[in-house]
Design an enzyme around this catalytic site. Structure first.
Site, PDB file in Angstrom:
ATOM      1  N   ARG A  69      -1.688  -2.969  10.111  1.00  0.00           N
ATOM      2  CA  ARG A  69      -0.681  -2.040  10.649  1.00  0.00           C
ATOM      3  C   ARG A  69      -1.194  -1.413  11.943  1.00  0.00           C
ATOM      4  O   ARG A  69      -0.470  -1.278  12.924  1.00  0.00           O
ATOM      5  CB  ARG A  69      -0.351  -0.954   9.620  1.00  0.00           C
ATOM      6  CG  ARG A  69       0.587  -1.436   8.530  1.00  0.00           C
ATOM      7  CD  ARG A  69       0.687  -0.430   7.402  1.00  0.00           C
ATOM      8  NE  ARG A  69      -0.525  -0.399   6.600  1.00  0.00           N
ATOM      9  CZ  ARG A  69      -1.048   0.689   6.031  1.00  0.00           C
ATOM     10  NH1 ARG A  69      -0.451   1.841   6.150  1.00  0.00           N
ATOM     11  NH2 ARG A  69      -2.163   0.610   5.321  1.00  0.00           N
ATOM     12  N   ARG A 102      -7.942  10.609   1.354  1.00  0.00           N
ATOM     13  CA  ARG A 102      -8.896  10.192   2.391  1.00  0.00           C
ATOM     14  C   ARG A 102      -8.189   9.431   3.501  1.00  0.00           C
ATOM     15  O   ARG A 102      -7.315   8.605   3.239  1.00  0.00           O
ATOM     16  CB  ARG A 102      -9.984   9.315   1.766  1.00  0.00           C
ATOM     17  CG  ARG A 102     -10.942   8.775   2.796  1.00  0.00           C
ATOM     18  CD  ARG A 102     -12.048   7.974   2.187  1.00  0.00           C
ATOM     19  NE  ARG A 102     -11.631   6.726   1.592  1.00  0.00           N
ATOM     20  CZ  ARG A 102     -11.285   5.635   2.271  1.00  0.00           C
ATOM     21  NH1 ARG A 102     -11.255   5.628   3.596  1.00  0.00           N
ATOM     22  NH2 ARG A 102     -10.954   4.532   1.617  1.00  0.00           N
ATOM     23  N   HIS A 115      -3.905   2.794  -2.134  1.00  0.00           N
ATOM     24  CA  HIS A 115      -3.746   2.218  -0.787  1.00  0.00           C
ATOM     25  C   HIS A 115      -2.381   1.551  -0.766  1.00  0.00           C
ATOM     26  O   HIS A 115      -2.044   0.801  -1.686  1.00  0.00           O
ATOM     27  CB  HIS A 115      -4.858   1.201  -0.546  1.00  0.00           C
ATOM     28  CG  HIS A 115      -4.974   0.733   0.872  1.00  0.00           C
ATOM     29  ND1 HIS A 115      -3.992   0.002   1.483  1.00  0.00           N
ATOM     30  CD2 HIS A 115      -5.956   0.894   1.789  1.00  0.00           C
ATOM     31  CE1 HIS A 115      -4.372  -0.270   2.722  1.00  0.00           C
ATOM     32  NE2 HIS A 115      -5.555   0.268   2.936  1.00  0.00           N
ATOM     33  N   HIS A 172      -7.481   2.584  -4.601  1.00  0.00           N
ATOM     34  CA  HIS A 172      -8.398   2.223  -3.518  1.00  0.00           C
ATOM     35  C   HIS A 172      -9.604   3.155  -3.445  1.00  0.00           C
ATOM     36  O   HIS A 172     -10.710   2.714  -3.161  1.00  0.00           O
ATOM     37  CB  HIS A 172      -7.622   2.258  -2.206  1.00  0.00           C
ATOM     38  CG  HIS A 172      -8.400   1.799  -1.029  1.00  0.00           C
ATOM     39  ND1 HIS A 172      -8.959   0.542  -0.965  1.00  0.00           N
ATOM     40  CD2 HIS A 172      -8.721   2.403   0.140  1.00  0.00           C
ATOM     41  CE1 HIS A 172      -9.589   0.389   0.196  1.00  0.00           C
ATOM     42  NE2 HIS A 172      -9.470   1.514   0.879  1.00  0.00           N
ATOM     43  N   HIS A 173      -9.385   4.441  -3.666  1.00  0.00           N
ATOM     44  CA  HIS A 173     -10.496   5.386  -3.486  1.00  0.00           C
ATOM     45  C   HIS A 173     -10.319   6.546  -4.456  1.00  0.00           C
ATOM     46  O   HIS A 173      -9.213   7.035  -4.646  1.00  0.00           O
ATOM     47  CB  HIS A 173     -10.488   5.922  -2.051  1.00  0.00           C
ATOM     48  CG  HIS A 173     -11.741   6.648  -1.672  1.00  0.00           C
ATOM     49  ND1 HIS A 173     -12.811   6.036  -1.036  1.00  0.00           N
ATOM     50  CD2 HIS A 173     -12.110   7.933  -1.838  1.00  0.00           C
ATOM     51  CE1 HIS A 173     -13.766   6.910  -0.833  1.00  0.00           C
ATOM     52  NE2 HIS A 173     -13.371   8.085  -1.306  1.00  0.00           N
ATOM     53  N   GLU A 196      -5.499  -1.744   6.501  1.00  0.00           N
ATOM     54  CA  GLU A 196      -4.731  -0.862   7.382  1.00  0.00           C
ATOM     55  C   GLU A 196      -4.802  -1.342   8.837  1.00  0.00           C
ATOM     56  O   GLU A 196      -3.924  -1.062   9.650  1.00  0.00           O
ATOM     57  CB  GLU A 196      -5.369   0.531   7.271  1.00  0.00           C
ATOM     58  CG  GLU A 196      -4.539   1.649   7.772  1.00  0.00           C
ATOM     59  CD  GLU A 196      -5.059   2.987   7.223  1.00  0.00           C
ATOM     60  OE1 GLU A 196      -5.227   3.120   6.005  1.00  0.00           O
ATOM     61  OE2 GLU A 196      -5.295   3.876   8.040  1.00  0.00           O
ATOM     62  N   ARG A 204      -2.054   7.562   3.709  1.00  0.00           N
ATOM     63  CA  ARG A 204      -1.862   6.575   2.640  1.00  0.00           C
ATOM     64  C   ARG A 204      -1.036   7.095   1.478  1.00  0.00           C
ATOM     65  O   ARG A 204      -0.270   6.343   0.874  1.00  0.00           O
ATOM     66  CB  ARG A 204      -3.237   6.161   2.105  1.00  0.00           C
ATOM     67  CG  ARG A 204      -3.960   5.373   3.113  1.00  0.00           C
ATOM     68  CD  ARG A 204      -5.309   5.035   2.635  1.00  0.00           C
ATOM     69  NE  ARG A 204      -5.903   4.209   3.656  1.00  0.00           N
ATOM     70  CZ  ARG A 204      -7.155   3.851   3.676  1.00  0.00           C
ATOM     71  NH1 ARG A 204      -7.962   4.248   2.719  1.00  0.00           N
ATOM     72  NH2 ARG A 204      -7.606   3.093   4.636  1.00  0.00           N
TER      73      ARG A 204
END
Ligand code: MEZ
Length: 604
Positions: A414, A577, A398, A537-538, A411, A435
């Site tokens: 932003r 993602r 991220h 992050h993921h 996010e 991302r």
């Protein structure tokens, strides 16, 4: 560590192997008021008799000390209010451990310098690179092979139709759905409290065709959702899974609303052509809100969520069908639980840096926005019994984790209007790109970090920003010049960057980076900045699943009785993602996994 032999009704009680001084702990203090029965049901308590979920103990805490609301009121003058945290209504014993050193659960991610009652020192743990190894920060994840072998050889202690492993959003959605489909369900959680990684989800839930979009006049389509998701995933997503995600996304919002959620705020996330990220109307973070709602719904619908219960092994029978799991209960030790179906809802492996750096060596040592529970143990168990993995080396950084912290700067910041600048004060990327691209752009800056800059309008609109302020993460000034100085940037450059951006916004075209959505100008003092850098992050990869959420083996055949949903699976998100698609995934596929698992179990 968790093999307590006996809980003794006297001072001098000590946990085997713990350096924590006996006599100065919470249990000893309470026992002076009338022995073990002050907290337990009787004065002769064996460890094995304490339920792993510690529910009765916690009910007693509440009887004397009040519930969360009362405690939040009492602790409001502390440097921060731990009882009003986004962890929600969790067991008191998650932090106030009676027979061992108390520990602030908040410090799994934060770094609060606070001494808890009965602690021997201040507790200030999480920093950017802390808790890197599997299990660190969570409770002990090492497996006692002897105890495991004994549990494997013993008959099952309990039997259910469906066992759901992992009590984040996916697990709750699966368990409630399986229960509604008529199955006898048990939801197991290894951590001291439920919520998993979902509880940290700040942004929102992507859905198309909702009443919220209609109200705002957003002309979105399922095809547009699919196109954005596939483009974000570099075309490597499983198109059938993406179609299900898009088509069932609106029903997932309605389901959450039917359980008590509010998803009325709508914004745009990176990589999306339309406003489709749904969030609570009061601007609070989506994850804690839906976890609160799901916890209450599970309770109301009679779905037991048993915390402190880590599944260490999944067992198949001679026909390779699901037969049972072995659970390591905090108090009850290792035991077998027979089940006809298992739903894996164990999340990803973003907090297991050994695994991350194995699959993605360039991310070695990178901070993570994930909960300490994201250690990949569900994935390991599935691979052990022949599941196939897909896209396993795709790990998402991220772009905006607070620099040198584990706190995600959503996010949303932003999306609602912040710009991102480098150390000189210049924009260098479309803030709402995907991302992977935004992270790459930050990592290409010499200092490998950036600043998000916004003004008082955004501060008022995005409630989560007040949280970052409270955590001391924001720089603030009454002028752009002052803010630039506070950031160590060049004042003239930052002034020009913001003037240009405001002009692009007024003209409706970002001449510099082609940013499509510029909801706010940045010209109303005070001005704010927060330093950010990419963090894990993921994890997009995981077990391969069918459209019915069945886990597939290496020949792409379903493993009978094994289902999975959420971050433990691969295929939905491809190589990258989109923001807002994870929460949608947990609800859409969590529900599907629960329904199909129940159907399978009830047919046996
Ligand atoms: O879906 C996400 O990961 C998300 C929206 C995160 C965030 O920045 O808030």
């Amino acid at each position: 560590m968790f093999q307590l032999k006996t809980l003794i009704a006297a001072l001098g009680f000590a946990l085997a192997g713990s350096a924590f001084a006996a006599g100065a702990d919470l249990a000893s203090f309470h026992s002076k008021m009338g022995g073990c029965a002050v907290c337990h049901d009787t004065n002769t308590v064996t460890a094995a008799a304490v339920p792993d979920d510690e529910r009765d103990l916690n009910a007693k805490c509440n009887t004397c000390h009040g519930g969360y609301k009362a405690l939040a009121e009492k602790s409001k003058n502390l440097p921060f209010n731990p009882h009003a945290s986004h962890l929600g209504n969790i067991n008191c014993t998650s932090c106030h451990k009676a027979h061992e050193e108390p520990k602030l659960a908040c410090n799994d991610c934060h770094s609060f310098d606070m001494k808890m009652p009965f602690a021997s020192k201040t507790d200030k743990s999480a920093k950017a690179t802390d808790a890197r190894k599997a299990g660190e920060g969570s409770w002990d994840e090492r497996i006692d092979e002897k105890a495991l072998a004994a549990a494997l050889a013993a008959p099952a202690r309990e039997t259910v139709d469906v066992v759901v492993i992992g009590a984040g959003s996916t697990g709750y959605n699966a368990a409630i759905s399986a229960k509604r489909a008529g199955a006898n369900v048990l939801l197991l959680e290894k951590h001291a409290f439920s919520g998993g990684n979902s509880m940290l989800a700040a942004g929102g839930y992507n859905a198309v065709g909702t009443k919220q979009q209609a109200k705002k006049g957003v002309h979105d389509t399922v095809e547009s959702f699919i196109a954005d998701t596939m483009k974000g995933g570099r075309g490597k997503n499983d198109p059938e899974l993406v179609r299900i995600l898009a088509e069932e996304s609106a029903a997932g919002i309605e389901w959450l609303e039917s359980l008590g959620a509010n998803m009325d705020d709508l914004k745009r996330s990176g990589g999306a052509a339309h406003d489709r990220t749904h969030r609570p109307a009061d601007g609070s973070s989506v994850g804690p809100h839906i976890i609160d709602v799901l916890r209450a719904a599970a309770e109301k619908e009679g779905v037991p969520a048993r915390v402190n219960s880590r599944v260490v092994k999944i067992n198949l029978d001679a026909d390779h069908k699901i037969e049972s799991v072995i659970v390591h209960g905090k108090h009850s030790g290792y035991y077998k639980l027979a089940a006809k179906a298992v739903v894996l809802a164990t999340g990803g492996f973003g907090m297991n840096n050994e695994m991350v750096s194995f699959y993605r060596p360039t991310f070695k040592g990178m901070t993570s926005s994930n909960n300490v529970t994201s250690t990949g143990d569900g994935l390991r168990m599935a691979l052990d019994i022949g599941a196939s993995a897909t896209d396993i080396d795709w790990v998402q950084a991220h772009p905006t984790v607070g620099k040198e912290s584990r706190i995600l700067i959503s996010e949303t910041v932003r999306g609602v209007g912040a710009v991102m600048v480098n150390v000189k004060g210049e924009r260098f990327v479309n803030e709402l790109t995907t991302r992977d691209r935004a992270s790459d752009a930050i990592l290409a800056q010499p200092e490998r970090s950036a600043w998000l800059v916004f003004d008082s309008q955004l501060y008022k609109k995005a409630k989560m920003v007040r949280g970052y302020d409270h955590l001391g993460m924001l720089r603030k000034a009454d002028t752009v010049e002052g803010l630039a100085k506070a950031m160590g940037a060049d004042p003239k450059t930052l002034e020009k960057t913001l003037a240009d951006y405001n002009a692009y916004r007024a003209a409706g075209k970002d001449e510099a980076f082609g940013r499509a959505d510029m909801p706010l100008s940045i010209d109303k003092a005070p001005f704010y900045a927060v330093a950010v850098a990419p963090g894990i992050h993921h994890t997009m990869g995981g077990v391969a699943i069918s459209t019915e959420s069945e886990v597939l083996d290496i020949q792409s055949r379903p493993i009978p009785g094994l289902y999975a949903a959420g971050e433990v699976t691969g295929g939905v998100h491809g190589f990258n993602r989109l923001g807002g698609n994870a929460v949608a995934d947990t609800v859409v596929f969590g529900r599907r996994a629960g329904e199909h698992a129940a159907k399978y179990a009830l047919s046996k």
